[in-house]
Enzyme design. Structure first.
Site, mmCIF file in Angstrom:
data_model
loop_
_atom_site.group_PDB
_atom_site.id
_atom_site.type_symbol
_atom_site.label_atom_id
_atom_site.label_comp_id
_atom_site.label_asym_id
_atom_site.label_seq_id
_atom_site.Cartn_x
_atom_site.Cartn_y
_atom_site.Cartn_z
ATOM 1 N N SER A 244 1.057 8.725 4.917
ATOM 2 C CA SER A 244 0.438 8.672 3.609
ATOM 3 C C SER A 244 1.532 9.081 2.636
ATOM 4 O O SER A 244 2.008 10.202 2.688
ATOM 5 C CB SER A 244 -0.727 9.636 3.548
ATOM 6 O OG SER A 244 -1.157 9.746 2.226
ATOM 7 N N ARG A 245 1.953 8.145 1.782
ATOM 8 C CA ARG A 245 3.137 8.425 0.970
ATOM 9 C C ARG A 245 2.846 9.285 -0.244
ATOM 10 O O ARG A 245 3.744 9.884 -0.803
ATOM 11 C CB ARG A 245 3.798 7.124 0.530
ATOM 12 C CG ARG A 245 4.284 6.339 1.713
ATOM 13 C CD ARG A 245 5.261 5.246 1.367
ATOM 14 N NE ARG A 245 5.526 4.499 2.584
ATOM 15 C CZ ARG A 245 4.864 3.417 2.937
ATOM 16 N NH1 ARG A 245 3.959 2.919 2.127
ATOM 17 N NH2 ARG A 245 5.124 2.814 4.078
ATOM 18 N N VAL A 246 1.613 9.328 -0.706
ATOM 19 C CA VAL A 246 1.336 10.124 -1.897
ATOM 20 C C VAL A 246 0.235 11.160 -1.699
ATOM 21 O O VAL A 246 0.117 12.094 -2.475
ATOM 22 C CB VAL A 246 0.963 9.235 -3.104
ATOM 23 C CG1 VAL A 246 2.136 8.406 -3.536
ATOM 24 C CG2 VAL A 246 -0.223 8.353 -2.790
ATOM 25 N N THR B 208 0.815 -1.214 0.000
ATOM 26 C CA THR B 208 0.000 0.000 0.000
ATOM 27 C C THR B 208 0.856 1.275 0.000
ATOM 28 O O THR B 208 2.064 1.214 0.181
ATOM 29 C CB THR B 208 -0.919 0.009 1.235
ATOM 30 O OG1 THR B 208 -0.147 -0.342 2.371
ATOM 31 C CG2 THR B 208 -2.044 -0.975 1.079
ATOM 32 N N ASP B 209 0.190 2.411 -0.185
ATOM 33 C CA ASP B 209 0.882 3.705 -0.231
ATOM 34 C C ASP B 209 0.854 4.400 1.123
ATOM 35 O O ASP B 209 0.876 5.627 1.194
ATOM 36 C CB ASP B 209 0.211 4.626 -1.250
ATOM 37 C CG ASP B 209 0.066 3.990 -2.602
ATOM 38 O OD1 ASP B 209 1.081 3.517 -3.121
ATOM 39 O OD2 ASP B 209 -1.049 3.945 -3.129
#
Ligand code: ATP
Ligand code: MG
Length: 549
Positions: A409-411, A383-384
């Site tokens: 939350s990476r993006v 997951t991101d």
């Protein structure tokens, strides 16, 4: 009576013979040689496809999973009560598929797409296969549009964008499903905009009472109108629990390829993995770590890869090829985009279609907060980002029990609105400093003014991020509340007054400064109205302190 004329009869016969076609139908049929625990072994289906639908007597469907030399291992998607040794098994020639489309909205279905809500049959003739290869990178674009969950703690610090995959992870009963429900309810506002978000809630291995309660809540809040619930409850056979997420994402893809946005939640994948383990062991696949079969990573990766933000594209009118457009270049200047990549047709005049998206919120249940177990680590890596919920926080009354320290939350940051990004910046800093200080402050009694200020602020921010269930807040109201916190308006009040006064502040803005919230909502920026907000906050909080302070 006229006489029979032989030449007429011969002519007719000749005509009949000419138009005669051999209508020989070859039907592949096998025989059950063993059945039990929802698994059947079938002999004689040498041409069977992988994951093909097979029909057993009594209308029970099965899915071919193990193609072996002598026999086929089939999982039954229904009760195995009526199936016995020697029964005939028919091939359908089709891989497993589900009905899709707008007709499914507002309905509760099982993973085969059959309604289980007693509201009559679903009329649709569009189907999609459960298993599909996800689109490649060329057909995707980076996440850039926000998906508002309506929860202050998430939208401000762990933002989710359309097309993102954000894991919700935590122990039993820490409010995982509550986040999903609020996020779905909050999508209501999008249906007044050009880019509505449809919701699909896949419930796996949950109690039927829980499913009923969830559906009732969605009906009550009006969210069911734009949602589909796919349920394989705890009492359903393991194969149904295993295919449920794929059925959900197949329904989601129908919307995505029609340039629309979908939010899909898988609640939860731990139970799906357990169901897959059950049927793999019954199919005698070799067990690996924690007795899961070797391909358990693929189980979740191929599912979550199907959550994407598609690139804007032109569909060739001639060959129907999808020609994705590259955002980095001006389309007009690039001759390449004016020609279909597949057949070379001139597509200059073809309108650009917006790329749809599927946002996935998978859920994983941990045991005693252990995120390093097999399935949790797998899904974290696919997951991101993850929203980590903690039992301790939950029982302290900090709900949603998000541990902001290890949630990421990476993006999603790219998708946050300007206003949220700005006010959340100081919020993150305040909370990080608070966490650092709070541990030490427990022991010390003499604290300097600076430390005290940090503690006061942090305590109030934690208080501000608490949020009840079923009351998602619009972006502009979140911005106003968090902005006031960053400016220190709550610092002068007791912590127990933060919730009341922040809600009151929004009400005050609504009734006296109508354009402020309106402007933030429209422009996604609060720079323009910051002065007005300041005037409003000065007046409101002075008044509040005088009344209750
Ligand atoms: N923000 C909140 N405010 C108040 N109560 C909450 C909040 N979030 C969750 N709860 C309550 O906490 C309980 C557990 O929540 P929920 O069922 O969402 O947890 P879960 O992690 O999905 O549990 P399970 O592991 O059983 O699936 C429910 O009774 C729910 O009403
Ligand atoms: Mg739950």
């Amino acid at each position: 009576m006229s006489a029979i004329r032989p030449e007429e009869v011969t002519a007719l016969l000749k005509k009949q013979i000419e138009s005669y076609e051999g209508r020989l139908e070859l039907e592949d049929q096998g025989t059950v040689i063993q059945v039990g625990d929802g698994i059947a072994r079938v002999f004689g289906l040498s041409n069977c496809l992988a994951s093909e639908m097979l029909e057993f007597p009594g209308g029970v469907m099965g899915m071919a999973l193990n193609l072996e030399e002598e026999s086929v291992g089939v999982v039954l998607l229904g009760s195995d009560w009526g199936v016995k040794e020697g029964d005939p098994v028919k091939r359908t020639g089709k891989v497993l598929q589900v009905p899709v489309g707008k007709a499914m909205l507002g309905r509760v279905v099982n993973p085969l797409g059959q309604p289980i809500d007693g509201k009559g049959p679903i009329v649709t003739d569009t189907y999609r296969p459960l298993e599909r290869k996800a689109d490649g990178v060329v057909y995707r674009q980076p996440v850039h549009e926000p998906l508002q969950t309506g929860l202050k703690a998430i939208d401000s610090m762990i933002p989710v964008g359309r097309g993102q995959r954000e894991l919700i992870i935590g122990d039993r009963s820490t409010g995982k499903s509550a986040i999903i429900l609020d996020a779905i309810i909050n999508q209501k506002y999008t249906h007044q905009t050009d880019t509505p978000v449809f919701c699909i809630y896949v419930m796996i291995g949950q109690k039927e009472s829980n499913v009923a309660r969830t559906v009732a809540k969605l009906e009550e809040t009006g969210a069911m109108a734009y949602s589909i619930v796919v349920s394989a409850s705890a009492s359903d056979p393991a194969p149904l629990q295993y295919i449920a997420p794929y059925a959900g994402v197949a329904m989601a893809e129908e919307f995505m390829y029609a340039s629309q946005d979908v939010l899909i939640a898988y609640d939860d994948l731990t139970k799906q993995a357990a169901a897959y383990r059950t049927l793999s062991l019954l199919l005698r696949r070799p067990p690996g770590r924690e007795a899961y079969p070797g391909d358990v990573f693929f189980l979740h990766s191929r599912l979550l890869e199907r959550a994407v933000k598609l690139a804007d594209h032109k569909v060739c009118p001639n060959c129907k090829n999808t020609n994705p457009l590259n955002k980095l270049h001006a389309y007009e200047e690039q001759a390449i985009f004016n020609k279909c990549a597949s057949c070379g047709t001139d597509i200059k005049a073809v309108a650009v279609r917006r790329g749809g998206s599927i946002t996935a919120l998978p859920v994983i249940e941990t045991q005693a907060g252990d995120v390093s177990a097999y399935i949790p680590t797998n899904v974290i890596s696919i997951t991101d980002g993850q929203i980590f919920l903690e039992g301790d926080l939950f029982y302290q009354g900090i709900r949603p029990a998000v541990n902001v320290g290890i949630s990421v939350s990476r993006v999603g940051g790219n998708a946050q609105t300007k206003a949220t990004k700005k006010v959340a910046g100081s919020l993150k800093l305040d909370l990080a400093q608070y966490r650092e200080m709070a541990a030490f402050a427990q022991f010390g009694s003499d604290l300097d003014a600076g430390t005290l200020r940090l503690l006061t602020r942090g305590e109030r921010m934690v208080e501000l991020l608490k949020q009840g269930q079923y009351v998602p807040l619009p972006m502009e109201e979140q911005v106003a509340q968090i902005w006031a916190g960053g400016k220190g308006y709550y610092d002068k009040l007791p912590a127990s007054h933060v919730q009341v006064s922040s809600a009151g502040f929004v009400e005050y803005l609504k009734s006296n400064y109508g354009q402020v919230l309106e402007t933030i909502r429209k422009t996604s920026n609060h720079a323009e109205v910051e002065d007005a907000m300041k005037t409003a906050a000065d007046a409101y909080f002075a008044d509040y302190a005088a009344k209750f302070g």
